[in-house]
Motif scaffolding. Sequence first.
Motif, short mmCIF file in Angstrom:
data_model
loop_
_atom_site.label_atom_id
_atom_site.label_comp_id
_atom_site.label_asym_id
_atom_site.label_seq_id
_atom_site.Cartn_x
_atom_site.Cartn_y
_atom_site.Cartn_z
N ARG A 76 -30.77 32.46 28.55
CA ARG A 76 -30.15 31.92 27.34
C ARG A 76 -28.65 31.71 27.59
O ARG A 76 -28.11 30.66 27.30
CB ARG A 76 -30.38 32.90 26.19
CG ARG A 76 -30.06 32.36 24.81
CD ARG A 76 -30.98 31.27 24.33
NE ARG A 76 -32.37 31.57 24.27
CZ ARG A 76 -33.00 32.33 23.39
NH1 ARG A 76 -32.32 32.94 22.45
NH2 ARG A 76 -34.30 32.49 23.43
N PRO A 98 -29.65 35.31 20.51
CA PRO A 98 -28.47 34.63 19.96
C PRO A 98 -28.29 34.81 18.47
O PRO A 98 -27.29 34.35 17.91
CB PRO A 98 -28.75 33.17 20.28
CG PRO A 98 -30.24 33.06 20.23
CD PRO A 98 -30.75 34.38 20.77
N VAL A 102 -30.04 31.10 14.58
CA VAL A 102 -30.31 30.04 15.55
C VAL A 102 -31.76 29.60 15.43
O VAL A 102 -32.68 30.42 15.34
CB VAL A 102 -30.03 30.53 16.98
CG1 VAL A 102 -30.42 29.47 18.01
CG2 VAL A 102 -28.55 30.88 17.13
N SER A 107 -33.53 26.60 20.53
CA SER A 107 -32.80 27.86 20.68
C SER A 107 -31.83 27.86 21.86
O SER A 107 -31.33 28.92 22.25
CB SER A 107 -33.78 29.02 20.85
OG SER A 107 -34.63 28.81 21.97
N ILE A 109 -28.42 27.57 23.95
CA ILE A 109 -27.03 27.96 23.67
C ILE A 109 -26.11 27.13 24.55
O ILE A 109 -26.35 26.96 25.75
CB ILE A 109 -26.82 29.46 23.94
CG1 ILE A 109 -27.71 30.29 23.02
CG2 ILE A 109 -25.36 29.84 23.76
CD1 ILE A 109 -27.50 30.04 21.53
N GLY A 128 -24.93 27.27 18.78
CA GLY A 128 -26.37 27.24 18.60
C GLY A 128 -26.74 26.22 17.54
O GLY A 128 -25.88 25.76 16.77
N HIS A 136 -25.27 21.83 14.80
CA HIS A 136 -24.67 22.84 15.66
C HIS A 136 -23.65 23.66 14.88
O HIS A 136 -22.84 23.11 14.13
CB HIS A 136 -23.97 22.19 16.86
CG HIS A 136 -24.92 21.62 17.86
ND1 HIS A 136 -24.96 20.28 18.19
CD2 HIS A 136 -25.88 22.21 18.61
CE1 HIS A 136 -25.90 20.07 19.09
NE2 HIS A 136 -26.47 21.23 19.36
#
Length: 356
Positions: A76, A98, A102, A107, A109, A128, A136
Amino acid sequence: MVVVNVSVAIVALAAASSVLSAAAPVSPVRLRGGLVKRAGVVKGPVLNTDFPDPGILLPNGQAPWYAYSTSSSHGRVPYATSQDFNTWSLRGDALPNPGSWVSSSNSGIWAPDVRQITSTKYVMYYTGFSASNNNHCIGAATSSTPSGPFTPQSAPILCNAGAGGVIDASGFQAPGGQLYLVWKVDGNSKGQPTPIFIQPLASDGFTLTGSATQMITSEAVDGGIVEAPSLVYWSGWYYLFFSSNSYNSLAYDISYAVSQSATGPYRKVQAPNAPLLTSGKCGTAGPGGATVINVLGAFILFPRSPAERILFESDADQYVNAAFHSDINGQNAGGGRAMWQISGLTLNNGVATIIC
């Protein structure tokens, strides 16, 4: 710039903090005062795998270095470490969770940036995709170590759904200790400009205070996009590094704007002094997503004694390093983006220079 002699600077530095390593991870720049600062050297790929939008950190002013990247097959928020700012090794995932805000279906990042707030507190800023507003947003997560795992705040710290969302957050500490957040409005998602803003942060490193100030915005010459901001201070000047044009093209680049105040106004530097990096220069392809840090400035956070302020503002033994990405296939982002770096970036009177 405050001028101090070398012997005074060495004594003040020794008194400033007990955690400064006796052996710097890379050779420090000598005190200005007629001495020549070395040129910034571009090197890469130093991580020849997909590691886009790298953010870098030197915890407590001592190796190992840390680098963090946008989501990929490595995690991630994959992170890597280096003892010498030359050889890097992937280590793991710094943000496996996260946060519940999110989207579970989107998902990924983007563009994480980690800053040290106290000797035992690190804050990660990241982007996210919000489950609630389908745009975003910028989140913050904290950890007592630079490797994490970082624990996210329960909600994003910044959203702007009406303008298309926000992305590419980075932290900055000005001389005197004030913390700031810098980010891009994702207007290109709606065919709109992409201004970059700055706003003060509270001492916790993630609570926004005061009001936001626009630093720059996109123009036709930028291909309609400016993004990936990273702010650094050197000798009375603030340098806002950013990328322009589409990230998925060879037109992507690294440029910069300058000011003598943290909040501006900023002036985009023009040719021949900018852009700093374009495709083909130093063997890069679509260079962008840079993070630039003033190493000693980033290290001296706590406490801010008079001796530390003198050193910070005199540039004694400071050096500026950077990391960025370049297309692995030499054509576009489709083949992944490897991490490259700049050691000892030269900043002088509002001009940044490098050598290959």
